[in-house]
Design a protein around this motif. Structure first.
Motif, short mmCIF file in Angstrom:
data_model
loop_
_atom_site.label_atom_id
_atom_site.label_comp_id
_atom_site.label_asym_id
_atom_site.label_seq_id
_atom_site.Cartn_x
_atom_site.Cartn_y
_atom_site.Cartn_z
N LEU A 87 -0.93 -2.51 6.50
CA LEU A 87 -1.10 -2.92 5.10
C LEU A 87 -1.26 -1.73 4.17
O LEU A 87 -0.63 -1.68 3.11
CB LEU A 87 -2.30 -3.86 4.97
CG LEU A 87 -2.13 -5.25 5.57
CD1 LEU A 87 -3.47 -5.97 5.66
CD2 LEU A 87 -1.15 -6.07 4.74
N THR A 88 -2.09 -0.79 4.54
CA THR A 88 -2.32 0.35 3.64
C THR A 88 -1.08 1.23 3.54
O THR A 88 -0.82 1.80 2.48
CB THR A 88 -3.54 1.19 4.08
OG1 THR A 88 -3.39 1.60 5.43
CG2 THR A 88 -4.83 0.40 3.91
N GLN A 89 -0.30 1.31 4.61
CA GLN A 89 0.95 2.08 4.56
C GLN A 89 1.94 1.44 3.58
O GLN A 89 2.79 2.13 3.02
CB GLN A 89 1.58 2.18 5.94
CG GLN A 89 0.81 3.06 6.90
CD GLN A 89 0.78 4.51 6.45
OE1 GLN A 89 1.82 5.11 6.23
NE2 GLN A 89 -0.40 5.06 6.30
N LYS A 90 1.82 0.14 3.39
CA LYS A 90 2.71 -0.58 2.48
C LYS A 90 2.10 -0.76 1.09
O LYS A 90 2.64 -1.49 0.26
CB LYS A 90 3.06 -1.96 3.06
CG LYS A 90 3.84 -1.88 4.37
CD LYS A 90 5.21 -1.27 4.15
CE LYS A 90 6.01 -1.25 5.44
NZ LYS A 90 7.34 -0.69 5.26
N GLY A 91 0.97 -0.11 0.83
CA GLY A 91 0.38 -0.12 -0.50
C GLY A 91 -0.66 -1.20 -0.77
O GLY A 91 -1.11 -1.35 -1.91
N TYR A 92 -1.05 -1.95 0.23
CA TYR A 92 -2.07 -2.99 0.05
C TYR A 92 -3.46 -2.37 0.15
O TYR A 92 -3.67 -1.36 0.83
CB TYR A 92 -1.95 -4.06 1.15
CG TYR A 92 -0.74 -4.94 1.02
CD1 TYR A 92 -0.83 -6.19 0.43
CD2 TYR A 92 0.50 -4.53 1.49
CE1 TYR A 92 0.29 -7.01 0.32
CE2 TYR A 92 1.62 -5.33 1.37
CZ TYR A 92 1.50 -6.57 0.79
OH TYR A 92 2.60 -7.37 0.68
N ASP A 93 -4.42 -3.00 -0.52
CA ASP A 93 -5.82 -2.62 -0.40
C ASP A 93 -6.39 -3.46 0.74
O ASP A 93 -6.41 -4.70 0.64
CB ASP A 93 -6.56 -2.91 -1.71
CG ASP A 93 -8.01 -2.44 -1.68
OD1 ASP A 93 -8.30 -1.44 -1.00
OD2 ASP A 93 -8.84 -3.09 -2.35
N ALA A 94 -6.80 -2.83 1.83
CA ALA A 94 -7.22 -3.59 3.01
C ALA A 94 -8.37 -2.91 3.73
O ALA A 94 -8.49 -1.68 3.73
CB ALA A 94 -6.04 -3.77 3.95
N TYR A 95 -9.19 -3.74 4.36
CA TYR A 95 -10.33 -3.29 5.14
C TYR A 95 -10.35 -4.01 6.48
O TYR A 95 -9.84 -5.14 6.59
CB TYR A 95 -11.65 -3.59 4.43
CG TYR A 95 -11.87 -2.78 3.19
CD1 TYR A 95 -12.57 -1.57 3.24
CD2 TYR A 95 -11.37 -3.19 1.97
CE1 TYR A 95 -12.76 -0.82 2.10
CE2 TYR A 95 -11.55 -2.43 0.82
CZ TYR A 95 -12.25 -1.26 0.90
OH TYR A 95 -12.44 -0.50 -0.22
#
Length: 104
Positions: A87-95
């Motif tokens: 997700l973060t590699q694709k620009g999403y904010d994720a935890y």
């Protein structure tokens, strides 16, 4: 091998405790993304969570809103760590939900 894997993955994984994650979800600032298999999801799902198994995540990314913080969860945190990386590699904010979903 485990230490090497931890060194690679830990800096990439943004973790939240269940209490902190629940506060964000309850405030409408985040949503649960359960990356377990559907059979696992049926047995112990978090209320309001969305189930996209990890193996389907890349194919279903377009279904996820980009203006939402996603909290990826699974039983142990392993699969959700991979999901957060994607997700973060694709620009999403994720935890990652640290330590996985609490037992029912």
């Amino acid at each position: 091998k485990t230490d090497f894997r931890n060194l690679l993955n830990d800096p990439l994984a943004r973790k939240l405790s269940f209490a902190d994650a629940k506060k964000l979800v309850d405030a409408g600032k985040a949503k649960w993304l359960d990356v377990r298999l559907p059979s696992e999801y049926q047995n112990n799902a978090l209320p309001g969570s969305i189930n996209i198994p990890l193996y389907m995540l890349r194919m279903k990314l377009a279904a996820l809103a980009t203006n939402v913080t996603w909290i990826a969860c699974c039983d142990t945190g392993r699969r959700s760590s991979v999901a957060v990386f994607v997700l973060t590699q694709k620009g999403y904010d994720a935890y990652v939900l640290d330590k996985g979903i609490p037992p029912a």
